[in-house]
Scaffold this motif. Sequence first.
Motif, PDB file in Angstrom:
ATOM      1  N   LEU A   1       1.397  16.107  12.549  1.00 17.92           N
ATOM      2  CA  LEU A   1       0.837  15.607  13.816  1.00 17.92           C
ATOM      3  C   LEU A   1       1.948  15.135  14.757  1.00 17.92           C
ATOM      4  N   GLY A   2       2.954  14.499  14.200  1.00 15.78           N
ATOM      5  CA  GLY A   2       4.093  14.059  15.017  1.00 15.78           C
ATOM      6  C   GLY A   2       4.811  15.238  15.646  1.00 15.78           C
ATOM      7  N   TRP A   3       5.062  16.276  14.862  1.00 15.52           N
ATOM      8  CA  TRP A   3       5.723  17.466  15.398  1.00 15.52           C
ATOM      9  C   TRP A   3       4.858  18.157  16.453  1.00 15.52           C
ATOM     10  N   ALA A   4       3.550  18.183  16.235  1.00 10.72           N
ATOM     11  CA  ALA A   4       2.648  18.783  17.223  1.00 10.72           C
ATOM     12  C   ALA A   4       2.688  18.004  18.536  1.00 10.72           C
ATOM     13  N   CYS A   5       2.748  16.694  18.461  1.00 10.11           N
ATOM     14  CA  CYS A   5       2.835  15.865  19.673  1.00 10.11           C
ATOM     15  C   CYS A   5       4.147  16.106  20.404  1.00 10.11           C
ATOM     16  N   VAL A   6       5.239  16.187  19.655  1.00  9.17           N
ATOM     17  CA  VAL A   6       6.545  16.447  20.277  1.00  9.17           C
ATOM     18  C   VAL A   6       6.544  17.819  20.939  1.00  9.17           C
ATOM     19  N   ALA A   7       5.990  18.832  20.268  1.00 10.56           N
ATOM     20  CA  ALA A   7       5.926  20.178  20.838  1.00 10.56           C
ATOM     21  C   ALA A   7       5.064  20.194  22.100  1.00 10.56           C
TER      22      ALA A   7
ATOM     23  N   MET B   1       0.845  -1.176   0.000  1.00 13.50           N
ATOM     24  CA  MET B   1       0.000   0.000   0.000  1.00 13.50           C
ATOM     25  C   MET B   1       0.893   1.242   0.000  1.00 13.50           C
ATOM     26  N   ALA B   2       0.642   2.073  -0.915  1.00 11.18           N
ATOM     27  CA  ALA B   2       1.414   3.305  -1.019  1.00 11.18           C
ATOM     28  C   ALA B   2       0.685   4.421  -0.275  1.00 11.18           C
ATOM     29  N   MET B   3       1.471   5.230   0.443  1.00 14.43           N
ATOM     30  CA  MET B   3       0.901   6.345   1.183  1.00 14.43           C
ATOM     31  C   MET B   3       1.014   7.595   0.325  1.00 14.43           C
ATOM     32  N   SER B   4      -0.034   8.362   0.283  1.00 16.50           N
ATOM     33  CA  SER B   4       0.010   9.577  -0.524  1.00 16.50           C
ATOM     34  C   SER B   4       0.876  10.627   0.173  1.00 16.50           C
ATOM     35  N   VAL B   5       1.324  11.585  -0.585  1.00 12.71           N
ATOM     36  CA  VAL B   5       2.173  12.657  -0.048  1.00 12.71           C
ATOM     37  C   VAL B   5       1.402  13.471   0.979  1.00 12.71           C
TER      38      VAL B   5
ATOM     39  N   THR C   1      -1.014  12.508   2.959  1.00 13.57           N
ATOM     40  CA  THR C   1      -1.119  11.747   4.202  1.00 13.57           C
ATOM     41  C   THR C   1       0.195  11.777   4.969  1.00 13.57           C
ATOM     42  N   ALA C   2       1.292  11.657   4.263  1.00 17.75           N
ATOM     43  CA  ALA C   2       2.605  11.696   4.917  1.00 17.75           C
ATOM     44  C   ALA C   2       2.855  13.049   5.556  1.00 17.75           C
TER      45      ALA C   2
END
Length: 65
Positions: free
Chosen positions: A14-20, A1-5, A7-8
């Motif tokens: 979201l990852g950066w928001a969680c880290v912040a 399954m390929a992830m669209s740009v 979505t990435a």
Amino acid sequence: MAMSVATAVVLILLGWACVAAMIGTVALVIRDGRGQIPLEPSDESWTAGNLPSRPYADIRLQGRR
């Protein structure tokens, strides 16, 4: 399954928001005194019935000195 740009990009943001949020939470806890509650000094001793304004342990320790 390929992830669209798109979505990435959303997952990265979201990852950066969680880290912040985690860094902000840690900074807030440290700045707030790590959960310690400062003592509220009483200007004068007071009583409420037979209850003193200081803990009984403090009164006992002061009597031993």
